[in-house]
Design a protein around this motif. Structure first.
Motif, PDB file in Angstrom:
ATOM      1  N   PHE A  66       0.823  -1.210   0.000  1.00 36.47           N
ATOM      2  CA  PHE A  66       0.000   0.000   0.000  1.00 36.47           C
ATOM      3  C   PHE A  66       0.852   1.254   0.000  1.00 36.47           C
ATOM      4  O   PHE A  66       1.905   1.314   0.621  1.00 36.47           O
ATOM      5  CB  PHE A  66      -0.907   0.029   1.244  1.00 36.47           C
ATOM      6  N   TYR A  67       0.379   2.277  -0.712  1.00 33.31           N
ATOM      7  CA  TYR A  67       0.939   3.619  -0.687  1.00 33.31           C
ATOM      8  C   TYR A  67      -0.237   4.576  -0.530  1.00 33.31           C
ATOM      9  O   TYR A  67      -1.137   4.600  -1.377  1.00 33.31           O
ATOM     10  CB  TYR A  67       1.726   3.926  -1.960  1.00 33.31           C
ATOM     11  N   GLN A  68      -0.275   5.326   0.558  1.00 32.02           N
ATOM     12  CA  GLN A  68      -1.369   6.255   0.865  1.00 32.02           C
ATOM     13  C   GLN A  68      -2.736   5.565   0.750  1.00 32.02           C
ATOM     14  O   GLN A  68      -3.635   6.042   0.064  1.00 32.02           O
ATOM     15  CB  GLN A  68      -1.313   7.487  -0.036  1.00 32.02           C
ATOM     16  N   ASN A  69      -2.854   4.432   1.403  1.00 32.86           N
ATOM     17  CA  ASN A  69      -4.094   3.640   1.427  1.00 32.86           C
ATOM     18  C   ASN A  69      -4.557   3.172   0.049  1.00 32.86           C
ATOM     19  O   ASN A  69      -5.728   2.880  -0.156  1.00 32.86           O
ATOM     20  CB  ASN A  69      -5.222   4.417   2.124  1.00 32.86           C
ATOM     21  N   ARG A  70      -3.650   3.116  -0.902  1.00 31.25           N
ATOM     22  CA  ARG A  70      -3.950   2.585  -2.239  1.00 31.25           C
ATOM     23  C   ARG A  70      -3.056   1.386  -2.486  1.00 31.25           C
ATOM     24  O   ARG A  70      -1.909   1.356  -2.059  1.00 31.25           O
ATOM     25  CB  ARG A  70      -3.683   3.637  -3.329  1.00 31.25           C
TER      26      ARG A  70
END
Length: 129
Positions: A99-103
């Motif tokens: 995940f990166y920034q909840n993505r």
């Protein structure tokens, strides 16, 4: 040539082996963000690498010296340098980051080498006229 001539020719070639392992390893990586949202800048990309190390290996992993030598925000690709003893830690941390920034995201390790020059070109991307 007789047997002596062939022996002389064979003796002319020597195999050279590096006496010590390389100090650093280099990785060409690409960050995949499938939903196409905001792209990390160079500082955010470096922080993401440190976060990946911290999540898998704790504070000791986060202290691993990793340098971002190049970063292209357009393609989300970078060349990273890590001490050779930390290669497996870095590679595993990048592979398991999700995940990166909840993505959702994924790191792809495209190439790795103890020689930076080996990453300067990729024969699979070579375009012939």
């Amino acid at each position: 040539r007789g047997p002596a001539g062939r022996a002389m020719a064979a003796a002319a070639f020597e195999r050279r082996v590096l006496r010590r392992a390389a100090e650093h390893h280099y990785l060409r990586v690409r960050l995949e963000l499938p939903d196409g949202g905001a792209r990390p800048n160079a500082a955010q990309f470096k922080q993401l690498v440190v976060t990946a190390l911290r999540e898998l290996h704790g504070e000791v992993g986060a202290a691993l010296p990793v340098d971002v030598l190049t970063y292209e925000e357009k393609t989300l690709s970078a060349i990273l340098r890590v001490i050779s003893s930390g290669l497996v830690k870095l590679w595993s941390a990048l592979t398991l980051l999700g995940f990166y920034q909840n993505r959702r995201c994924a790191f792809r390790v495209l190439q790795t080498s103890p020689f930076l020059l080996a990453l300067s070109g990729n024969s699979r991307e070579l375009v012939l006229d």
